[in-house]
Design an enzyme around this catalytic site. Structure first.
Site, PDB file in Angstrom:
ATOM      1  N   LYS A  92      -2.906 -13.350  -1.124  1.00 38.88           N
ATOM      2  CA  LYS A  92      -2.623 -14.081   0.123  1.00 38.88           C
ATOM      3  C   LYS A  92      -3.363 -15.407   0.259  1.00 38.88           C
ATOM      4  O   LYS A  92      -2.865 -16.316   0.916  1.00 38.88           O
ATOM      5  CB  LYS A  92      -2.971 -13.203   1.318  1.00 38.88           C
ATOM      6  CG  LYS A  92      -2.022 -12.046   1.433  1.00 38.88           C
ATOM      7  CD  LYS A  92      -2.395 -11.157   2.572  1.00 38.88           C
ATOM      8  CE  LYS A  92      -1.536  -9.917   2.514  1.00 38.88           C
ATOM      9  NZ  LYS A  92      -1.813  -9.015   3.618  1.00 38.88           N
ATOM     10  N   ASN A 113       1.108 -14.475   4.091  1.00 37.17           N
ATOM     11  CA  ASN A 113       1.711 -13.215   3.636  1.00 37.17           C
ATOM     12  C   ASN A 113       3.231 -13.302   3.589  1.00 37.17           C
ATOM     13  O   ASN A 113       3.892 -12.352   3.179  1.00 37.17           O
ATOM     14  CB  ASN A 113       1.307 -12.040   4.542  1.00 37.17           C
ATOM     15  CG  ASN A 113       2.114 -12.014   5.820  1.00 37.17           C
ATOM     16  OD1 ASN A 113       2.310 -13.051   6.452  1.00 37.17           O
ATOM     17  ND2 ASN A 113       2.598 -10.862   6.174  1.00 37.17           N
ATOM     18  N   ASP A 128       1.226 -11.120   9.370  1.00 36.48           N
ATOM     19  CA  ASP A 128       0.362  -9.935   9.454  1.00 36.48           C
ATOM     20  C   ASP A 128      -0.321  -9.816  10.817  1.00 36.48           C
ATOM     21  O   ASP A 128      -0.279  -8.765  11.454  1.00 36.48           O
ATOM     22  CB  ASP A 128      -0.759 -10.012   8.406  1.00 36.48           C
ATOM     23  CG  ASP A 128      -0.308  -9.544   7.042  1.00 36.48           C
ATOM     24  OD1 ASP A 128       0.686  -8.811   6.959  1.00 36.48           O
ATOM     25  OD2 ASP A 128      -0.977  -9.910   6.056  1.00 36.48           O
ATOM     26  N   GLY A 154      -7.253 -11.339   3.280  1.00 33.93           N
ATOM     27  CA  GLY A 154      -6.079 -11.912   3.943  1.00 33.93           C
ATOM     28  C   GLY A 154      -5.722 -11.214   5.241  1.00 33.93           C
ATOM     29  O   GLY A 154      -5.505 -11.872   6.270  1.00 33.93           O
ATOM     30  N   GLY A 269      -1.298   1.909  10.490  1.00 33.47           N
ATOM     31  CA  GLY A 269      -0.770   0.639   9.994  1.00 33.47           C
ATOM     32  C   GLY A 269       0.758   0.514  10.041  1.00 33.47           C
ATOM     33  O   GLY A 269       1.287  -0.557   9.752  1.00 33.47           O
TER      34      GLY A 269
HETATM   35  P1  NDP Z   1      -7.600  -8.721   0.140  1.00 34.70           P
HETATM   36  O1  NDP Z   1      -7.712  -8.439  -1.310  1.00 34.70           O
HETATM   37  O2  NDP Z   1      -7.342 -10.103   0.599  1.00 34.70           O
HETATM   38  O3  NDP Z   1      -8.961  -8.245   0.855  1.00 34.70           O
HETATM   39  C1  NDP Z   1      -9.520  -6.987   0.547  1.00 34.70           C
HETATM   40  C2  NDP Z   1     -10.682  -6.704   1.479  1.00 34.70           C
HETATM   41  O4  NDP Z   1     -11.100  -5.358   1.243  1.00 34.70           O
HETATM   42  C3  NDP Z   1     -11.903  -7.593   1.235  1.00 34.70           C
HETATM   43  O5  NDP Z   1     -12.530  -7.872   2.467  1.00 34.70           O
HETATM   44  C4  NDP Z   1     -12.803  -6.697   0.366  1.00 34.70           C
HETATM   45  O6  NDP Z   1     -14.178  -6.952   0.525  1.00 34.70           O
HETATM   46  C5  NDP Z   1     -12.507  -5.358   0.991  1.00 34.70           C
HETATM   47  N1  NDP Z   1     -12.831  -4.236   0.117  1.00 34.70           N
HETATM   48  C6  NDP Z   1     -12.233  -3.869  -1.044  1.00 34.70           C
HETATM   49  N2  NDP Z   1     -12.829  -2.769  -1.556  1.00 34.70           N
HETATM   50  C7  NDP Z   1     -13.828  -2.437  -0.701  1.00 34.70           C
HETATM   51  C8  NDP Z   1     -14.804  -1.396  -0.670  1.00 34.70           C
HETATM   52  N3  NDP Z   1     -14.852  -0.459  -1.622  1.00 34.70           N
HETATM   53  N4  NDP Z   1     -15.663  -1.347   0.366  1.00 34.70           N
HETATM   54  C9  NDP Z   1     -15.603  -2.277   1.357  1.00 34.70           C
HETATM   55  N5  NDP Z   1     -14.703  -3.295   1.384  1.00 34.70           N
HETATM   56  C10 NDP Z   1     -13.829  -3.367   0.370  1.00 34.70           C
HETATM   57  O7  NDP Z   1      -6.512  -7.703   0.712  1.00 34.70           O
HETATM   58  P2  NDP Z   1      -5.599  -7.871   2.025  1.00 34.70           P
HETATM   59  O8  NDP Z   1      -6.452  -8.334   3.128  1.00 34.70           O
HETATM   60  O9  NDP Z   1      -4.391  -8.590   1.680  1.00 34.70           O
HETATM   61  O10 NDP Z   1      -5.133  -6.362   2.274  1.00 34.70           O
HETATM   62  C11 NDP Z   1      -6.022  -5.401   2.774  1.00 34.70           C
HETATM   63  C12 NDP Z   1      -5.232  -4.124   3.098  1.00 34.70           C
HETATM   64  O11 NDP Z   1      -4.389  -4.344   4.219  1.00 34.70           O
HETATM   65  C13 NDP Z   1      -4.309  -3.647   1.962  1.00 34.70           C
HETATM   66  O12 NDP Z   1      -4.495  -2.266   1.814  1.00 34.70           O
HETATM   67  C14 NDP Z   1      -2.918  -3.918   2.496  1.00 34.70           C
HETATM   68  O13 NDP Z   1      -1.980  -2.983   2.011  1.00 34.70           O
HETATM   69  C15 NDP Z   1      -3.129  -3.732   3.986  1.00 34.70           C
HETATM   70  N6  NDP Z   1      -2.131  -4.420   4.806  1.00 34.70           N
HETATM   71  C16 NDP Z   1      -1.361  -3.718   5.682  1.00 34.70           C
HETATM   72  C17 NDP Z   1      -0.423  -4.360   6.447  1.00 34.70           C
HETATM   73  C18 NDP Z   1       0.423  -3.599   7.409  1.00 34.70           C
HETATM   74  O14 NDP Z   1       1.437  -4.140   7.849  1.00 34.70           O
HETATM   75  N7  NDP Z   1       0.047  -2.407   7.802  1.00 34.70           N
HETATM   76  C19 NDP Z   1      -0.198  -5.786   6.352  1.00 34.70           C
HETATM   77  C20 NDP Z   1      -1.110  -6.437   5.459  1.00 34.70           C
HETATM   78  C21 NDP Z   1      -2.017  -5.773   4.691  1.00 34.70           C
HETATM   79  P3  NDP Z   1     -14.973  -8.061  -0.332  1.00 34.70           P
HETATM   80  O15 NDP Z   1     -14.605  -9.389   0.259  1.00 34.70           O
HETATM   81  O16 NDP Z   1     -16.390  -7.708  -0.116  1.00 34.70           O
HETATM   82  O17 NDP Z   1     -14.514  -7.904  -1.767  1.00 34.70           O
END
Ligand code: NDP
Length: 303
Positions: A92, A113, A128, A154, A269
């Protein structure tokens, strides 16, 4: 258009011809999604249900795109005159320099997105946060509330900005990566009227007193990805808290289950997913879509 003849259709999205498709037109218009992992993303069944309900000859193709293939995928969609496409983790933010322009909210968030093909130009939008807000509002009016968000990717950026734009009092960002967390808090402070603070994610993080809602906007909780359990003190959840999760596969996450056990109001979600899907379809086609058909399609695949 005759066999082998040149299409007289204009480039890119042009809602006026989409629904005049006849039996003689063998060309489906294309939309889809770029993400990885992609196999657990149920958006395809939901969006195709909406196209089917409206009798539109449009397809939504769910594709597995790795980070080093994203640019080629974007150029491919442009070359094939896709109406547009969705982006999910991890694309994203990285997609932005590959696009021709950004809509207003996407430009504040720094996350896209949903890409819309407008007259051959790929414009990045963000649905989103708007989808999240519509589902959240059914439970709690965010105005003057303090809302804690786990994550700074994102989805978190989109949610934080939309909550701030509807006058949430304070946004608290909790993220492992401090640079990303600080950056999001700074964006909120500089671009909206809400207060914002980054707080370090220490082990067994306790949700502070005074927080009205806690949102998991990380990838934690998804099947086969990043673990199932947030590293938090679940006993810091109480019955006056709203507990919200962005994860859809599975929708009843460990976080929501722990919240429900302690009497918190929970939001999964799925509502966010359906609403953001409806907003995306509107961008691509100009049409309102059938919310009930979309939710039913999601329920049928039993995510
Ligand atoms: P990104 O890759 O942009 O961000 C991922 C985030 O998760 C970062 O803040 C990362 O932290 C954190 N993270 C990953 N692993 C861990 C962990 N083990 N412990 C703590 N934090 C962790 O992903 P998106 O923001 O695009 O997506 C996030 C989720 O949202 C996905 O599962 C997606 O499917 C869901 N989603 C659902 C939607 C809906 O309509 N319901 C719409 C959009 C997304 P760090 O920065 O520290 O690495």
């Amino acid at each position: 258009m005759g066999a082998g003849g040149r299409s007289s259709l204009p480039r890119g999205s042009a809602p006026s011809y989409i629904w005049s498709v006849t039996k003689q037109n063998f060309l489906s218009k294309l939309t889809g999604s770029f993400s990885t992992p992609a196999d657990g993303n149920p958006t395809v069944v939901m969006v195709e249900a909406a196209f089917k309900a409206a009798n539109l000859n449009i397809r939504y193709i769910n594709t597995e795109v790795f980070p080093d293939g994203l640019h080629a995928a974007v150029l491919g969609a442009k070359a094939m005159n896709w109406l547009g496409f969705n982006l999910s983790a991890p694309h994203k933010v990285k997609v932005i320099p590959m696009l021709d322009g950004l809509g207003e909210s996407a430009s504040i968030m720094g996350a896209v997105n949903c890409v819309v093909n407008r007259d051959g130009k790929l414009i990045g939008e963000n649905t989103d946060g708007k989808g999240f807000l519509k589902a959240f509002n059914e439970v709690l009016d965010p105005k003057d509330k303090t809302i804690l968000i786990f994550g700074a990717g994102g989805a978190a950026r989109a949610i934080a900005v939309e909550l701030a734009l509807v006058q949430a009092k304070k946004i608290i960002i909790v993220n492992r990566n401090a640079e990303r967390g600080e950056d999001l808090a700074k964006t909120i402070r500089e671009r909206t009227t809400a207060e914002a603070e980054y707080v370090n994610w220490t082990p067994k993080f306790a949700i502070p007193a005074g927080v009205d809602a806690a949102v998991n906007a990380t990838t934690v909780g998804m099947d086969q990805f990043d673990g199932k359990e947030l590293d938090i003190d679940f006993d810091s959840i109480h019955s006056n808290l709203v507990v919200s999760d962005v994860i859809v596969n599975p929708p009843n996450t460990h976080f929501l289950q722990e919240g429900a056990k302690r009497g918190a109001t929970t939001i999964d979600g799925l509502g966010m997913l359906v609403y953001q899907g409806m907003i995306g379809i509107k961008y691509w086609t100009g049409l309102d879509s059938d919310q009930a058909a979309m939710r039913k399609a999601l329920e049928e695949v039993n995510i």
